[in-house]
Write a protein that holds these residues in place. Structure first.
Motif, PDB file in Angstrom:
ATOM      1  N   ASP A   1       0.850  -1.177   0.138  1.00  0.00           N
ATOM      2  CA  ASP A   1       0.089   0.163  -0.127  1.00  0.00           C
ATOM      3  C   ASP A   1       0.891   1.287  -0.091  1.00  0.00           C
ATOM      4  N   SER A   2       2.043   1.124   0.396  1.00  0.00           N
ATOM      5  CA  SER A   2       3.127   2.266   0.456  1.00  0.00           C
ATOM      6  C   SER A   2       3.994   2.161  -0.559  1.00  0.00           C
ATOM      7  N   SER A   3       3.790   1.493  -1.677  1.00  0.00           N
ATOM      8  CA  SER A   3       4.679   1.281  -2.920  1.00  0.00           C
ATOM      9  C   SER A   3       6.116   1.301  -2.312  1.00  0.00           C
ATOM     10  N   ASP A   4       6.421   0.460  -1.459  1.00  0.00           N
ATOM     11  CA  ASP A   4       7.621  -0.058  -0.876  1.00  0.00           C
ATOM     12  C   ASP A   4       8.197  -1.607  -1.363  1.00  0.00           C
ATOM     13  N   GLU A   5       8.378  -1.342  -2.750  1.00  0.00           N
ATOM     14  CA  GLU A   5       8.635  -2.580  -3.544  1.00  0.00           C
ATOM     15  C   GLU A   5       9.705  -3.572  -2.800  1.00  0.00           C
ATOM     16  N   GLY A   6      10.835  -3.037  -2.016  1.00  0.00           N
ATOM     17  CA  GLY A   6      12.285  -3.598  -1.355  1.00  0.00           C
ATOM     18  C   GLY A   6      11.451  -4.516  -0.428  1.00  0.00           C
ATOM     19  N   THR A   7      10.446  -4.000   0.647  1.00  0.00           N
ATOM     20  CA  THR A   7      10.210  -4.548   1.861  1.00  0.00           C
ATOM     21  C   THR A   7       9.028  -5.558   1.096  1.00  0.00           C
ATOM     22  N   VAL A   8       8.062  -5.319   0.261  1.00  0.00           N
ATOM     23  CA  VAL A   8       7.258  -6.266  -0.398  1.00  0.00           C
ATOM     24  C   VAL A   8       8.236  -7.303  -0.783  1.00  0.00           C
ATOM     25  N   ALA A   9       9.231  -7.306  -1.707  1.00  0.00           N
ATOM     26  CA  ALA A   9      10.179  -8.398  -1.951  1.00  0.00           C
ATOM     27  C   ALA A   9      10.568  -8.967  -0.943  1.00  0.00           C
ATOM     28  N   MET A  10      11.057  -8.381  -0.036  1.00  0.00           N
ATOM     29  CA  MET A  10      11.661  -9.443   1.238  1.00  0.00           C
ATOM     30  C   MET A  10      10.658 -10.035   1.856  1.00  0.00           C
ATOM     31  N   MET A  11       9.446  -9.338   2.095  1.00  0.00           N
ATOM     32  CA  MET A  11       8.248 -10.238   2.903  1.00  0.00           C
ATOM     33  C   MET A  11       8.059 -11.489   1.937  1.00  0.00           C
ATOM     34  N   SER A  12       7.555 -11.154   0.544  1.00  0.00           N
ATOM     35  CA  SER A  12       7.362 -12.190  -0.336  1.00  0.00           C
ATOM     36  C   SER A  12       8.291 -13.497  -0.317  1.00  0.00           C
ATOM     37  N   ALA A  13       9.668 -13.238  -0.256  1.00  0.00           N
ATOM     38  CA  ALA A  13      10.522 -14.444  -0.253  1.00  0.00           C
ATOM     39  C   ALA A  13      10.590 -15.031   1.369  1.00  0.00           C
ATOM     40  N   LEU A  14      10.329 -14.250   2.100  1.00  0.00           N
ATOM     41  CA  LEU A  14      10.105 -14.858   3.570  1.00  0.00           C
ATOM     42  C   LEU A  14       8.936 -15.883   3.811  1.00  0.00           C
ATOM     43  N   ILE A  15       7.782 -15.383   3.228  1.00  0.00           N
ATOM     44  CA  ILE A  15       6.288 -15.957   3.268  1.00  0.00           C
ATOM     45  C   ILE A  15       6.734 -17.334   2.371  1.00  0.00           C
ATOM     46  N   GLU A  16       7.356 -17.332   1.373  1.00  0.00           N
ATOM     47  CA  GLU A  16       7.558 -18.597   0.545  1.00  0.00           C
ATOM     48  C   GLU A  16       8.483 -19.446   1.294  1.00  0.00           C
ATOM     49  N   SER A  17       9.563 -19.163   2.033  1.00  0.00           N
ATOM     50  CA  SER A  17      10.484 -20.097   2.530  1.00  0.00           C
ATOM     51  C   SER A  17       9.805 -20.343   3.770  1.00  0.00           C
ATOM     52  N   TYR A  18       8.711 -19.780   4.645  1.00  0.00           N
ATOM     53  CA  TYR A  18       8.285 -20.114   5.769  1.00  0.00           C
ATOM     54  C   TYR A  18       7.026 -20.931   5.456  1.00  0.00           C
ATOM     55  N   GLU A  19       6.258 -20.619   4.267  1.00  0.00           N
ATOM     56  CA  GLU A  19       5.196 -21.913   3.794  1.00  0.00           C
ATOM     57  C   GLU A  19       5.737 -23.153   3.835  1.00  0.00           C
ATOM     58  N   LYS A  20       7.040 -23.333   3.025  1.00  0.00           N
ATOM     59  CA  LYS A  20       8.010 -24.594   2.610  1.00  0.00           C
ATOM     60  C   LYS A  20       8.067 -25.122   4.119  1.00  0.00           C
ATOM     61  N   GLN A  21       8.663 -24.210   5.029  1.00  0.00           N
ATOM     62  CA  GLN A  21       9.029 -24.863   6.150  1.00  0.00           C
ATOM     63  C   GLN A  21       7.739 -25.447   7.098  1.00  0.00           C
ATOM     64  N   LEU A  22       6.454 -24.776   6.870  1.00  0.00           N
ATOM     65  CA  LEU A  22       5.503 -25.245   7.655  1.00  0.00           C
ATOM     66  C   LEU A  22       4.901 -26.413   7.153  1.00  0.00           C
ATOM     67  N   TRP A  23       4.984 -26.722   5.749  1.00  0.00           N
ATOM     68  CA  TRP A  23       4.572 -27.778   5.109  1.00  0.00           C
ATOM     69  C   TRP A  23       5.482 -28.901   5.575  1.00  0.00           C
ATOM     70  N   MET A  24       6.674 -28.854   5.726  1.00  0.00           N
ATOM     71  CA  MET A  24       7.705 -29.812   6.002  1.00  0.00           C
ATOM     72  C   MET A  24       7.691 -30.154   7.574  1.00  0.00           C
ATOM     73  N   LEU A  25       7.265 -29.125   8.239  1.00  0.00           N
ATOM     74  CA  LEU A  25       7.214 -29.502   9.777  1.00  0.00           C
ATOM     75  C   LEU A  25       5.720 -30.405  10.009  1.00  0.00           C
ATOM     76  N   ARG A  26       4.858 -29.990   9.284  1.00  0.00           N
ATOM     77  CA  ARG A  26       3.284 -30.540   9.258  1.00  0.00           C
ATOM     78  C   ARG A  26       3.601 -31.902   8.621  1.00  0.00           C
ATOM     79  N   ALA A  27       4.309 -32.336   7.841  1.00  0.00           N
ATOM     80  CA  ALA A  27       4.735 -33.606   7.433  1.00  0.00           C
ATOM     81  C   ALA A  27       5.461 -34.442   8.404  1.00  0.00           C
ATOM     82  N   THR A  28       6.392 -33.780   9.142  1.00  0.00           N
ATOM     83  CA  THR A  28       7.152 -34.460  10.128  1.00  0.00           C
ATOM     84  C   THR A  28       6.146 -34.952  11.217  1.00  0.00           C
ATOM     85  N   LEU A  29       5.169 -33.971  11.662  1.00  0.00           N
ATOM     86  CA  LEU A  29       4.341 -34.300  12.637  1.00  0.00           C
ATOM     87  C   LEU A  29       2.888 -35.401  12.280  1.00  0.00           C
ATOM     88  N   ALA A  30       2.888 -35.667  10.918  1.00  0.00           N
ATOM     89  CA  ALA A  30       1.967 -36.397  10.527  1.00  0.00           C
ATOM     90  C   ALA A  30       2.029 -37.821  10.938  1.00  0.00           C
TER      91      ALA A  30
END
Length: 154
Positions: A125-154
Protein backbone atom coordinates in the motif's frame (compact mmCIF):
# COMPACT_ATOMS: atom_id res chain seq x y z
CA UNK A 1 23.28 17.93 -1.94
CA UNK A 2 20.48 16.24 -3.77
CA UNK A 3 17.86 14.30 -1.73
CA UNK A 4 18.97 10.66 -1.70
CA UNK A 5 16.12 9.26 0.42
CA UNK A 6 13.99 6.41 -0.89
CA UNK A 7 10.80 8.51 -0.54
CA UNK A 8 8.70 5.59 0.66
CA UNK A 9 5.14 6.50 1.64
CA UNK A 10 4.32 5.66 5.25
CA UNK A 11 7.91 4.62 6.01
CA UNK A 12 7.50 5.31 9.75
CA UNK A 13 4.75 2.69 10.03
CA UNK A 14 6.78 0.20 7.99
CA UNK A 15 9.84 0.82 10.18
CA UNK A 16 7.73 0.25 13.30
CA UNK A 17 6.36 -3.06 11.94
CA UNK A 18 9.84 -4.15 10.84
CA UNK A 19 11.25 -3.37 14.30
CA UNK A 20 8.54 -5.50 15.92
CA UNK A 21 9.41 -8.25 13.43
CA UNK A 22 13.08 -7.84 14.30
CA UNK A 23 12.28 -8.31 17.99
CA UNK A 24 10.18 -11.40 17.25
CA UNK A 25 12.84 -12.90 14.99
CA UNK A 26 15.45 -12.37 17.70
CA UNK A 27 13.31 -14.24 20.26
CA UNK A 28 12.61 -16.92 17.65
CA UNK A 29 16.34 -17.31 17.04
CA UNK A 30 16.95 -17.90 20.74
CA UNK A 31 14.01 -20.31 20.94
CA UNK A 32 15.60 -22.30 18.13
CA UNK A 33 18.94 -22.36 19.94
CA UNK A 34 17.07 -23.63 23.00
CA UNK A 35 15.44 -26.41 20.95
CA UNK A 36 18.79 -27.29 19.33
CA UNK A 37 20.64 -27.51 22.63
CA UNK A 38 17.99 -29.40 24.57
CA UNK A 39 16.37 -31.90 22.21
CA UNK A 40 16.60 -35.55 23.27
CA UNK A 41 15.14 -38.84 22.17
CA UNK A 42 14.63 -40.88 19.02
CA UNK A 43 14.63 -37.92 16.65
CA UNK A 44 17.64 -36.23 18.27
CA UNK A 45 20.04 -36.28 15.33
CA UNK A 46 17.47 -35.22 12.72
CA UNK A 47 16.01 -32.44 14.85
CA UNK A 48 19.36 -31.21 16.17
CA UNK A 49 20.54 -30.67 12.58
CA UNK A 50 17.22 -29.20 11.46
CA UNK A 51 17.13 -26.64 14.29
CA UNK A 52 20.69 -25.60 13.46
CA UNK A 53 19.77 -25.03 9.83
CA UNK A 54 16.72 -23.01 10.77
CA UNK A 55 18.47 -20.82 13.35
CA UNK A 56 21.28 -20.14 10.87
CA UNK A 57 18.69 -18.92 8.34
CA UNK A 58 16.92 -16.84 11.00
CA UNK A 59 20.23 -15.21 11.95
CA UNK A 60 20.55 -14.02 8.35
CA UNK A 61 16.94 -12.82 8.38
CA UNK A 62 17.55 -10.77 11.53
CA UNK A 63 20.39 -9.03 9.71
CA UNK A 64 18.33 -8.45 6.57
CA UNK A 65 15.42 -6.92 8.49
CA UNK A 66 17.73 -4.65 10.50
CA UNK A 67 19.43 -3.50 7.31
CA UNK A 68 16.05 -2.85 5.64
CA UNK A 69 15.12 -0.62 8.58
CA UNK A 70 18.36 1.29 8.05
CA UNK A 71 17.64 1.60 4.31
CA UNK A 72 14.31 3.20 5.24
CA UNK A 73 16.28 5.62 7.46
CA UNK A 74 15.03 4.07 10.68
CA UNK A 75 16.87 2.82 13.74
CA UNK A 76 16.64 -0.94 14.31
CA UNK A 77 16.29 -2.35 17.78
CA UNK A 78 19.73 -3.60 18.72
CA UNK A 79 19.73 -4.62 22.37
CA UNK A 80 18.42 -7.72 24.07
CA UNK A 81 16.26 -5.54 26.29
CA UNK A 82 14.71 -3.90 23.20
CA UNK A 83 13.98 -7.32 21.71
CA UNK A 84 12.41 -8.74 24.88
CA UNK A 85 10.42 -5.57 25.60
CA UNK A 86 8.98 -5.35 22.08
CA UNK A 87 8.60 -8.98 21.00
CA UNK A 88 5.12 -10.40 20.79
CA UNK A 89 6.55 -13.90 20.52
CA UNK A 90 7.18 -15.57 23.86
CA UNK A 91 10.44 -17.07 25.01
CA UNK A 92 10.30 -20.86 25.07
CA UNK A 93 11.11 -22.85 28.16
CA UNK A 94 13.47 -25.81 27.95
CA UNK A 95 11.94 -28.49 25.72
CA UNK A 96 13.51 -31.94 25.50
CA UNK A 97 10.74 -33.78 23.63
CA UNK A 98 11.21 -33.71 19.86
CA UNK A 99 7.53 -33.68 18.94
CA UNK A 100 6.80 -30.83 21.35
CA UNK A 101 9.70 -28.87 19.86
CA UNK A 102 8.46 -29.41 16.31
CA UNK A 103 4.98 -28.27 17.36
CA UNK A 104 6.52 -25.10 18.82
CA UNK A 105 8.52 -24.45 15.66
CA UNK A 106 5.42 -25.03 13.49
CA UNK A 107 3.42 -22.62 15.63
CA UNK A 108 6.11 -19.95 15.45
CA UNK A 109 6.46 -20.51 11.70
CA UNK A 110 2.72 -19.92 11.22
CA UNK A 111 2.95 -16.84 13.45
CA UNK A 112 5.66 -15.39 11.21
CA UNK A 113 3.74 -16.09 8.01
CA UNK A 114 0.91 -13.96 9.42
CA UNK A 115 3.33 -11.16 10.43
CA UNK A 116 5.03 -11.21 7.02
CA UNK A 117 1.66 -10.90 5.30
CA UNK A 118 0.72 -7.89 7.45
CA UNK A 119 3.95 -6.13 6.54
CA UNK A 120 3.59 -7.11 2.88
CA UNK A 121 0.16 -5.44 2.70
CA UNK A 122 1.38 -2.28 4.44
CA UNK A 123 4.49 -2.11 2.25
CA UNK A 124 2.45 -2.75 -0.90
CA UNK A 125 0.00 0.00 0.00
CA UNK A 126 3.02 2.28 0.54
CA UNK A 127 4.75 1.42 -2.78
CA UNK A 128 7.72 -0.04 -0.86
CA UNK A 129 8.79 -2.68 -3.35
CA UNK A 130 11.97 -3.56 -1.45
CA UNK A 131 10.05 -4.56 1.66
CA UNK A 132 7.37 -6.28 -0.44
CA UNK A 133 10.05 -8.41 -2.13
CA UNK A 134 11.63 -9.26 1.22
CA UNK A 135 8.30 -10.29 2.76
CA UNK A 136 7.33 -12.32 -0.33
CA UNK A 137 10.57 -14.29 -0.14
CA UNK A 138 10.11 -14.89 3.59
CA UNK A 139 6.51 -16.03 3.09
CA UNK A 140 7.58 -18.52 0.44
CA UNK A 141 10.36 -19.88 2.66
CA UNK A 142 8.23 -20.13 5.79
CA UNK A 143 5.29 -21.72 3.95
CA UNK A 144 7.63 -24.47 2.72
CA UNK A 145 9.03 -24.88 6.23
CA UNK A 146 5.51 -25.16 7.67
CA UNK A 147 4.62 -27.81 5.09
CA UNK A 148 7.69 -29.83 6.06
CA UNK A 149 6.97 -29.48 9.78
CA UNK A 150 3.36 -30.61 9.30
CA UNK A 151 4.64 -33.62 7.33
CA UNK A 152 7.07 -34.41 10.17
CA UNK A 153 4.20 -34.34 12.67
CA UNK A 154 1.83 -36.44 10.52
Amino acid sequence: MKDLSLNINNSEAIIEKLNLLLADLSVHYQNLRNLHWNVRGKMFHQLHEMYEGVYTAVSDQVDEVAERILMLEGQPFSSISDFVKNARLEEAKVIHDGETGVHLLASETKYFIDRFREILVLAGDSSDEGTVAMMSALIESYEKQLWMLRATLA
